[in-house]
Design an enzyme around this catalytic site. Sequence first.
Site, mmCIF file in Angstrom:
data_model
loop_
_atom_site.group_PDB
_atom_site.id
_atom_site.type_symbol
_atom_site.label_atom_id
_atom_site.label_comp_id
_atom_site.label_asym_id
_atom_site.label_seq_id
_atom_site.Cartn_x
_atom_site.Cartn_y
_atom_site.Cartn_z
ATOM 1 N N LYS A 69 -0.237 -1.012 0.042
ATOM 2 C CA LYS A 69 -0.276 -2.317 -0.633
ATOM 3 C C LYS A 69 -0.046 -3.408 0.408
ATOM 4 C CE LYS A 69 2.851 -3.743 -3.761
ATOM 5 N NZ LYS A 69 3.459 -3.913 -5.102
ATOM 6 N N ILE B 125 -8.844 0.166 -3.248
ATOM 7 C CA ILE B 125 -8.861 0.945 -4.493
ATOM 8 C C ILE B 125 -8.288 0.182 -5.675
ATOM 9 C CG2 ILE B 125 -8.809 3.188 -3.356
ATOM 10 C CD1 ILE B 125 -5.814 3.271 -3.756
ATOM 11 N N GLY B 126 -7.842 -1.035 -5.449
ATOM 12 C CA GLY B 126 -7.317 -1.796 -6.574
ATOM 13 C C GLY B 126 -6.499 -2.978 -6.111
ATOM 14 N N ASP C 45 8.506 -4.973 -15.343
ATOM 15 C CA ASP C 45 7.055 -5.203 -15.343
ATOM 16 C C ASP C 45 6.302 -3.933 -15.719
ATOM 17 O OD1 ASP C 45 4.812 -6.814 -15.137
ATOM 18 O OD2 ASP C 45 4.522 -6.410 -13.001
ATOM 19 N N PHE D 49 1.025 -8.813 -6.439
ATOM 20 C CA PHE D 49 1.155 -9.596 -5.219
ATOM 21 C C PHE D 49 0.213 -9.199 -4.094
ATOM 22 C CE2 PHE D 49 5.569 -9.430 -6.980
ATOM 23 C CZ PHE D 49 5.573 -10.706 -7.501
ATOM 24 N N GLY D 50 -0.737 -8.291 -4.305
ATOM 25 C CA GLY D 50 -1.623 -7.957 -3.192
ATOM 26 C C GLY D 50 -2.603 -6.851 -3.489
ATOM 27 N N VAL E 259 -4.585 -3.180 -2.801
ATOM 28 C CA VAL E 259 -4.158 -1.811 -2.520
ATOM 29 C C VAL E 259 -5.321 -1.066 -1.875
ATOM 30 C CG1 VAL E 259 -3.247 0.331 -3.478
ATOM 31 C CG2 VAL E 259 -2.588 -1.865 -4.488
ATOM 32 N N GLY F 238 -2.660 -4.577 -6.869
ATOM 33 C CA GLY F 238 -1.352 -4.442 -7.489
ATOM 34 C C GLY F 238 -0.657 -5.777 -7.558
#
Length: 659
Positions: free
Chosen positions: A364, A342-343, A461, A347-348, A350, A345
């Site tokens: 994640k 689904i995306g 962040d 560092f990795g 998701v 994030g």
Amino acid sequence: MSSLFPFIFLFLFSFLTSFRASAQDPRFLAYYCPNATTYSSNSTYLTNLKTLLSSLSSRNASYSTGFQNATVGQALDRVTGLFLCRGDVSPEVCRNCVTFAVNNTFSRCPNQREAVFYYEECILRYSHKNILSTAITNEGEFILRNPNHISPIQNQINQFTNLVLSNMNQIAIEAADNPRKFSTIKTELTALQTFYGLVQCTPDLSRQNCMNCLTSSINRMPFSRIGARQFWPSCNSRYELYDFYNETAIGTPPPPLPPLASPSLSDKSGNSNVVVVAVVVPIIVAVLIFIAGYCFFAKRAKKTYGTTPALDEDDKTTIESLQLDYRAIQAATNDFSENNKIGRGGFGDVYKGTFSNGTEVAVKRLSKTSEQGDTEFKNEVVVVANLRHKNLVRILGFSIEREERILVYEYVENKSLDNFLFDPAKKGQLYWTQRYHIIGGIARGILYLHQDSRLTIIHRDLKASNILLDADMNPKIADFGMARIFGMDQTQQNTSRIVGTYGYMSPEYAMRGQFSMKSDVYSFGVLVLEIISGRKNNSFIETDDAQDLVTHAWRLWRNGTALDLVDPFIADSCRKSEVVRCTHIGLLCVQEDPVKRPAMSTISVMLTSNTMALPAPQQPGFFVRSRPGTNRLDSDQSTTNKSVTVSIDDKSMSDLDPR
């Protein structure tokens, strides 16, 4: 013998600290400050308010009954207040909660003539209006949802809804008839599952007013969840599938508070009883703690982890309770199928996952070549595990399996803010009222991190892709892999490793590695300008020598054309006064001098109070001057080997934001 050392240490530590457990701070849930009217410093109203709060938190207050109200002053300077403790808590817990709430009143709602503070164990409320004997069901609402949904099968949803309504309506009638205006229920659903419900009104309400308030409260609860609670200032209701209240305290008169003075030494028999209790109770407690410690280490030795995430929102989370079985996560995501992705994030990737009990989660999976090491991974787990706020995404578990490192979060239906805000096909779904609501929610989430949580947390962040939107478009701050925890008196920290996203980083952090709460404030300011304009800061098309959104917004403001910043999709439907005020606040947040940026507590008041005067914004950080050869500061790029032209004040900064 050395193997006994962990048990001995656990025994001694628990023995020394067990008697301090009751003195922990009450759990803060939310507050409501309508900001319709304010009072000035040194005003008569403020004097009356302090007198009122002192009265409510005095040692002679009605903690045994769990309710007290008072009124101080006359006419326009009159203030009325009350506290209501949950009906199952002891007088000592009630006193601790009320005292804590009173001590934090002015930091949460400064200069407000009306406020409600919701805690786990009590509610504190004051107003310039007459709030007694009146059921309020049109403002000050607060809802908490258990993240776990019930079965998606429609007939089971209907059955569960009917069950909740039947039980909750039953105790609503009982509470309305009870002088304490409080009632609970316990119903066995199956051999392994029990329903628990609780309702409560302020005892000053009439039977009919209490019934009306509870009916409204119950009907506004989300029955699609296995647990929920709803608060109005005058009443509240809650249901769960676990025992969240003290059953032994229900239906028995509350014990008196312990005396504050030293007891008399003349009563020998009384003293002997005290000695017996003082000796026996610690021994019993110590033995139980020792047994619990043994079970704990035995369980750790077996290396068996949970197969589904624990969703009890009231339990204090430990790292051990969060560790999940890797195979269960693998099965939940169909072996990390591309169809479940689904995306992406920090560092990795998701993935969406569904556990065997029907719980939907976001998983994640950290990249094996990720820059995030074990330190950042453990940091993200530790930081997020015990955070409880409706505008923060909640971590449900994690797993470490050889080279695999996985984080499991609550599933947030509408993904991230950038998917709507920067997509021409979707941004029209974000009306101004929704954008304004999102800005306020992000502000409340950051305020919780900076001030209202047990730890001072700097996110480092904050950006649109790290703001998730739930089914009701409520924002939730996510991705805490770069977050840092500050000490109680710490206001600034330096680092030689700059992490984060260009375009959102403050000048002092990007150039000197200095970060503080004001660094997050800068990022929030950039977010506000992006939400208003619907444009990315880093992908701004050069216009009139402007090379980023912050510069463009500053020039429009300086030229008196701030409304030209507004996203064309909402230009005709937005409230211009709110847009201008939010632009003003955004520019205050991105000022070059961090000392001049407002604290999040001040920003929250600015967003909700139209009467609060705002100072004129000064030049933003990374302001691009009209000259050739100026390097552009880009977003989403590595911070290494990147030179920029900026103007920064080299003097040290201090953060005065209170905890």
